[in-house]
Design an enzyme around this catalytic site. Structure first.
Site, PDB file in Angstrom:
ATOM      1  N   ASP A  60      34.024  53.497  -5.644  1.00  0.00           N
ATOM      2  CA  ASP A  60      34.784  54.551  -4.954  1.00  0.00           C
ATOM      3  C   ASP A  60      33.833  55.613  -4.414  1.00  0.00           C
ATOM      4  O   ASP A  60      34.022  56.136  -3.314  1.00  0.00           O
ATOM      5  CB  ASP A  60      35.739  55.243  -5.933  1.00  0.00           C
ATOM      6  CG  ASP A  60      36.751  54.276  -6.523  1.00  0.00           C
ATOM      7  OD1 ASP A  60      37.011  53.255  -5.874  1.00  0.00           O
ATOM      8  OD2 ASP A  60      37.266  54.555  -7.620  1.00  0.00           O
ATOM      9  N   GLY A 106      30.708  37.748  18.543  1.00  0.00           N
ATOM     10  CA  GLY A 106      31.713  38.346  17.675  1.00  0.00           C
ATOM     11  C   GLY A 106      31.549  37.907  16.243  1.00  0.00           C
ATOM     12  O   GLY A 106      30.776  36.997  15.953  1.00  0.00           O
ATOM     13  N   PRO A 107      32.279  38.569  15.335  1.00  0.00           N
ATOM     14  CA  PRO A 107      32.150  38.265  13.906  1.00  0.00           C
ATOM     15  C   PRO A 107      32.560  36.837  13.578  1.00  0.00           C
ATOM     16  O   PRO A 107      33.269  36.194  14.358  1.00  0.00           O
ATOM     17  CB  PRO A 107      33.121  39.245  13.232  1.00  0.00           C
ATOM     18  CG  PRO A 107      33.714  40.074  14.293  1.00  0.00           C
ATOM     19  CD  PRO A 107      33.293  39.575  15.621  1.00  0.00           C
ATOM     20  N   LYS A 143      35.539  31.387  17.731  1.00  0.00           N
ATOM     21  CA  LYS A 143      34.605  31.051  18.811  1.00  0.00           C
ATOM     22  C   LYS A 143      34.464  29.531  18.956  1.00  0.00           C
ATOM     23  O   LYS A 143      34.465  29.009  20.064  1.00  0.00           O
ATOM     24  CB  LYS A 143      33.231  31.698  18.549  1.00  0.00           C
ATOM     25  CG  LYS A 143      33.325  33.218  18.528  1.00  0.00           C
ATOM     26  CD  LYS A 143      31.977  33.874  18.368  1.00  0.00           C
ATOM     27  CE  LYS A 143      31.362  33.701  16.995  1.00  0.00           C
ATOM     28  NZ  LYS A 143      32.161  34.275  15.895  1.00  0.00           N
ATOM     29  N   GLU A 185      43.902  53.425 -11.220  1.00  0.00           N
ATOM     30  CA  GLU A 185      44.568  52.886 -10.020  1.00  0.00           C
ATOM     31  C   GLU A 185      45.753  53.755  -9.606  1.00  0.00           C
ATOM     32  O   GLU A 185      45.997  53.962  -8.418  1.00  0.00           O
ATOM     33  CB  GLU A 185      45.020  51.432 -10.256  1.00  0.00           C
ATOM     34  CG  GLU A 185      43.915  50.455 -10.573  1.00  0.00           C
ATOM     35  CD  GLU A 185      42.776  50.458  -9.564  1.00  0.00           C
ATOM     36  OE1 GLU A 185      43.030  50.762  -8.380  1.00  0.00           O
ATOM     37  OE2 GLU A 185      41.625  50.191  -9.974  1.00  0.00           O
ATOM     38  N   THR A 229      36.352  34.234  13.990  1.00  0.00           N
ATOM     39  CA  THR A 229      37.297  34.802  14.946  1.00  0.00           C
ATOM     40  C   THR A 229      37.755  33.778  15.981  1.00  0.00           C
ATOM     41  O   THR A 229      38.524  34.103  16.874  1.00  0.00           O
ATOM     42  CB  THR A 229      36.690  36.019  15.672  1.00  0.00           C
ATOM     43  OG1 THR A 229      35.345  35.708  16.016  1.00  0.00           O
ATOM     44  CG2 THR A 229      36.724  37.238  14.800  1.00  0.00           C
TER      45      THR A 229
HETATM   46  P1  ADP Z   1      33.901  31.144  14.534  1.00  0.00           P
HETATM   47  O1  ADP Z   1      33.361  30.008  15.347  1.00  0.00           O
HETATM   48  O2  ADP Z   1      34.203  32.361  15.353  1.00  0.00           O
HETATM   49  O3  ADP Z   1      33.097  31.480  13.320  1.00  0.00           O
HETATM   50  P2  ADP Z   1      36.030  29.291  14.088  1.00  0.00           P
HETATM   51  O4  ADP Z   1      36.476  29.060  15.483  1.00  0.00           O
HETATM   52  O5  ADP Z   1      35.148  28.252  13.475  1.00  0.00           O
HETATM   53  O6  ADP Z   1      35.314  30.698  13.962  1.00  0.00           O
HETATM   54  O7  ADP Z   1      37.313  29.532  13.168  1.00  0.00           O
HETATM   55  C1  ADP Z   1      37.381  29.037  11.857  1.00  0.00           C
HETATM   56  C2  ADP Z   1      38.813  28.708  11.492  1.00  0.00           C
HETATM   57  O8  ADP Z   1      39.587  29.900  11.448  1.00  0.00           O
HETATM   58  C3  ADP Z   1      39.518  27.832  12.511  1.00  0.00           C
HETATM   59  O9  ADP Z   1      39.335  26.493  12.221  1.00  0.00           O
HETATM   60  C4  ADP Z   1      40.962  28.260  12.399  1.00  0.00           C
HETATM   61  O10 ADP Z   1      41.592  27.606  11.342  1.00  0.00           O
HETATM   62  C5  ADP Z   1      40.869  29.719  12.024  1.00  0.00           C
HETATM   63  N1  ADP Z   1      40.952  30.624  13.195  1.00  0.00           N
HETATM   64  C6  ADP Z   1      40.024  31.530  13.573  1.00  0.00           C
HETATM   65  N2  ADP Z   1      40.434  32.212  14.653  1.00  0.00           N
HETATM   66  C7  ADP Z   1      41.641  31.736  14.974  1.00  0.00           C
HETATM   67  C8  ADP Z   1      42.573  32.026  16.019  1.00  0.00           C
HETATM   68  N3  ADP Z   1      42.341  32.975  16.924  1.00  0.00           N
HETATM   69  N4  ADP Z   1      43.736  31.323  16.048  1.00  0.00           N
HETATM   70  C9  ADP Z   1      43.988  30.373  15.134  1.00  0.00           C
HETATM   71  N5  ADP Z   1      43.154  30.051  14.142  1.00  0.00           N
HETATM   72  C10 ADP Z   1      41.992  30.717  14.041  1.00  0.00           C
END
Ligand code: ADP
Length: 498
Positions: free
Chosen positions: A414, A113-114, A119, A340, A117
């Site tokens: 745009d 995933g992006p 992970k 705008e 998010t």
């Molecule tokens: P990834 O590993 O997918 O790139 P991270 O798990 O490292 O992302 O997320 C980075 C930060 O973003 C986390 O430390 C947290 O602060 C915030 N974050 C991202 N997703 C969530 C979520 N689902 N709930 C709460 N905080 C989140």
């Protein structure tokens, strides 16, 4: 991870022996030498405790970061990935049952995933859920110029995980590898030997993980580009569980915002639901950033609590970048304001209630911007919706034409947006070309269809804005004076004119 630094102890002992022999050779009394050595030893031990002279621990620490106390409850949204992950993790938790049934141990879970998010958070929570030791590394740490170094690091990582679990008296260890595509990309038949060796080592280590070991190892890897991974990594018995971690939808965004608001004083009227509504497409990391920036705005204003204005400024900051102190002339400001307002008036006309704010504050690359209340989070678009989006994009340039008789460079972005929507329309079979394979379309057909669609929509946009000329003039003076215009102010003025 044994770098040059890690050999510090051996180098130190060697150097001490050489110095000792030298001092005896030049005839210094042994008693003075012994005292000197004792003093040196005391200083070494003292600074080691404080991490001063302790060579080589930084690298190791990076690989054995302990998870903070983090559970699945601390992760907002992502209900489906959480469910799938806990299901898979039960293989570790109910180890006896799994063994009784003869099920082969689960070795690898791939989170796709992006960025931002959650992970990494999921992997940490997984360690907590399964009471495992946790060792983390990123794919990029293994990319080295020298053959064999990456492979050695992989070996060390597994060793480290086992040691960590033994030390903490845990049965399981989770190894988290972020950006696995850094090492697990498709092999290309011998050109990048180092890269191949690292990947091979990872496969060997994974295959070597047995169910009957005292410490059971589970790998969790994350990537945004699953298609780049070598198929050998995805075979059964390796990373054979794939969990998709997507951008959060509206309710998930609200949940994430609430989690990050836990340690922040919100004012009575502050609405996180509204923030969730206005942040379509934001990742969890961006939402965390919104809450943090809002708190910074509150602090700058010496306010005790975070209010809606702070939250709204924070969304702008995360979406568009920091506010710039760019000097603009009055003519420029007026032109930007007209541009705008063009976007905003078209947006309000084709999708009532959709504008959140019009702003003349330069941020990032933009001299001004309109923030839209994104439609319901939607993932499928009809022809009508796409045409409306194009008209909103063209609104800026058309307004400039109406008031100044020509366009400016401010419309470049745009037009990029408009032509990319046209491309989507053509590729989705919504143009006069019918359903066609994109590769079968000639360059002339592309540009002919593009021009036809955009010309038609430009005329419609011009007609629409032409009817609103008096509204423009009233809104212009408010916008120039106040720098921002709320969605409500905009709607009031449009209604008054009607
Ligand atoms: P990834 O590993 O997918 O790139 P991270 O798990 O490292 O992302 O997320 C980075 C930060 O973003 C986390 O430390 C947290 O602060 C915030 N974050 C991202 N997703 C969530 C979520 N689902 N709930 C709460 N905080 C989140």
């Amino acid at each position: 991870m044994r770098k040059l630094n890690d050999y510090g102890k051996e180098i130190g002992i060697g150097a001490a022996i050489v110095v000792l022999v030298f001092l005896l050779y030049v005839g210094l009394p042994p008693a003075i030498i012994v005292m000197g050595l004792l003093m040196f030893g005391a200083i070494f031990l003292f600074t080691r405790g404080r991490g001063g002279l302790a060579m080589g621990t930084a690298g190791k620490r990076a690989a054995t970061r302990k998870p903070e106390f983090l559970t699945f409850e601390d992760i907002g949204g992502q209900e489906q990935p959480k469910r799938e992950l806990t299901e898979a993790l039960d293989f570790l938790v109910y180890r006896d049952k799994i063994e009784k049934l003869g099920i082969r141990p689960l070795k690898g879970i791939l989170l796709t995933g992006p960025p931002g998010t959650g992970k990494t958070l999921l992997a940490k929570a997984a360690a907590q859920y399964t009471n495992s030791a946790f060792v983390a590394a990123s794919g990029s740490e293994f990319v080295e110029m020298y053959v064999g170094v990456g492979a050695g690091r992989i070996r060390d990582l597994f060793k480290e995980a086992r040691q960590q679990a033994t030390k903490l008296k845990r049965d399981n260890a989770i190894i988290f590898i972020d950006e696995i595509d850094g090492i697990g990309g498709k092999r290309d038949g011998g050109q990048h030997r180092e890269y191949d060796q690292t990947l091979n080592q990872l496969l060997t280590e994974m295959d070597g993980v047995q169910g009957d070991e005292s410490v059971r190892i589970l790998l969790i890897a994350a990537t945004n580009r699953k298609e780049l991974l070598d198929p050998a990594l995805l075979r059964p018995g390796r990373f054979d569980r794939h969990i998709q971690v997507d951008l959060p939808d509206k309710s998930a965004r609200e949940h994430i915002l609430k989690l990050h608001a836990r340690n922040k004083p919100l004012s009575e009227e502050a609405s996180l639901a509204k923030v969730a509504e206005e942040t379509f497409g934001f990742s969890g990391a961006q939402l965390e950033s919104v809450m943090n920036e809002a708190a910074i705005y509150a602090m700058r204003e010496k306010s005790e609590t975070l209010n809606n204005v702070h939250l709204s400024q924070a969304i702008d900051k995360v979406m568009m970048g920091e506010r710039m102190d760019r000097e603009t002339t009055r003519e420029e400001r007026e032109r930007v304001a007209i541009h705008e307002l063009g976007h905003a008036i078209v947006a309000e006309s084709v999708r009532p209630e959709s504008v959140a704010q019009v702003s003349l504050t330069p941020r990032g690359q933009a001299l001004g911007y309109v923030r839209h209340h994104p439609r319901q989070d939607s993932y499928l678009y009809s022809l009508d919706v796409l045409e409306q989006q194009i008209m909103i994009a063209l609104g800026g340039a058309v307004a400039e034409e109406i008031f100044y008789g020509g366009r400016s460079t401010g419309s470049r972005g745009d037009f990029d947006q408009a032509t990319s929507i046209v491309r989507t329309m053509i590729e989705s079979g919504m143009s006069d070309l019918g359903i066609v394979h994109p590769e079968a379309i000639t360059q002339e057909q592309w540009s002919g269809e593009n021009a036809k669609i955009l010309d038609g929509l430009t005329i419609r946009t011009r007609e629409l804005l032409g009817k609103h000329k008096p509204t423009f003039e009233r809104l212009l003076s408010i916008l120039i004076r106040e720098e921002t215009l709320s969605g409500e102010q905009l709607r009031d003025q449009i209604q008054q004119a009607a």
